[in-house]
Design an enzyme around this catalytic site. Sequence first.
Site, PDB file in Angstrom:
ATOM      1  N   GLU A 169       0.807  -1.275   0.114  1.00  0.00           N
ATOM      2  CA  GLU A 169       0.084  -0.124   0.203  1.00  0.00           C
ATOM      3  C   GLU A 169       0.844   1.210   0.072  1.00  0.00           C
ATOM      4  O   GLU A 169       0.373   2.167   0.060  1.00  0.00           O
ATOM      5  CB  GLU A 169      -0.828  -0.174   1.243  1.00  0.00           C
ATOM      6  N   GLY A 170       2.079   1.192   0.029  1.00  0.00           N
ATOM      7  CA  GLY A 170       3.191   2.221  -0.061  1.00  0.00           C
ATOM      8  C   GLY A 170       3.302   2.744   1.616  1.00  0.00           C
ATOM      9  O   GLY A 170       3.820   3.797   1.860  1.00  0.00           O
TER      10      GLY A 170
END
Length: 370
Positions: free
Chosen positions: A323-324
Amino acid sequence: MSSLNLDDFSDLIERPDSGVRRDAEERRERLTVAPGALGRLDELGEWLSAAQGSVPVSPVRRPRVVLFAGDHGVASLDVSGRPAGSTHRLVRDVLEGVSPVAVLARRADVPVRIVDAGLDCDPELLPAEVVRHRIRRGSGRIDIEDALTAEEAERAVRLGMAIADEEADSGTDLVVLGDLSVGGTTAAATLIAALCGTDASVVTGRGGAGIDDLAWMRKCAAVRDALRRARPVLGDQLELLATVGGADLAATTGLLLQCAVRRMPVILDGVVSAACALVGQRAAFRAPDWWLAGQLSGEPAQAKALDRMALEPLLGQGVTVGEGAGALLALPLVQAAAALAAELPERPAPEAGADTRPEAEEAADAHTPA
């Protein structure tokens, strides 16, 4: 025949300005804090100066999280800790602010952009601004079929390029890159194994959701079978993405390359962004000079890819959630490096005629017989 050749990026991408970096290094020598006392933050500040072409460096004021989302057909083999075709739930969690990256982005006041490159869900389940770029519904099962057609792979890469241009044109000064996918780490491991010439067992990890030993063995087998299909097309990076990548991975690769063209720094997250970066490096060897490795996730394929690109992670927190989130955790370090490089004062210049020798030399002179 595709009209896009990723090798053309090699002529379009230049390294950050080495002359500016030397000026930044010289300025660092003049600061009141001793060189080396700030550790790697000195290097980060100098790198940012070169990327911006500015001394002193400017603050990172407008970072943006960009997440490419997609489902992978290989997930149907139960190689993931999440059900196949369920990535839209991860997207929904981000939109509703209840995922790790959403919490971190909210706290850091960084906007998040989600781009549906290949989700396997009805478009009506998500907002129009998320799904409007979709290349196809899910990617093919890479152990037995291509992830994408050649035309879809080109469209996906061009999608990533367009997103990079939109961000650069809107004033984004740094991209925090991440992915939302189910089965994406299997495709990423395949790409990295193919490009590094290693076996499936060396690169296969347990993914963001975690899997048991039996699922890991199934994942190894899927990577092994996909590798057999990948090796014959190693000479063409676009064909490689079509064969064993996916719409989200191809779009991520396009964004990374175009960010380098636009001189916009990127913080990489986990194994998926590392795999796309490795494809990008194969196409344009100077491109990694524009990227930072945000964190070391513990996925073996990521470590191998970062080592191949000579990128040293800023953090080692073992964040595998994707998801970063890991890249976003590294953002404050980059911002701190910029602030320190720009705002710490320089030592006063010595007055004309003043003795600028070290005190030890002066003391020695005082005890020297006439």
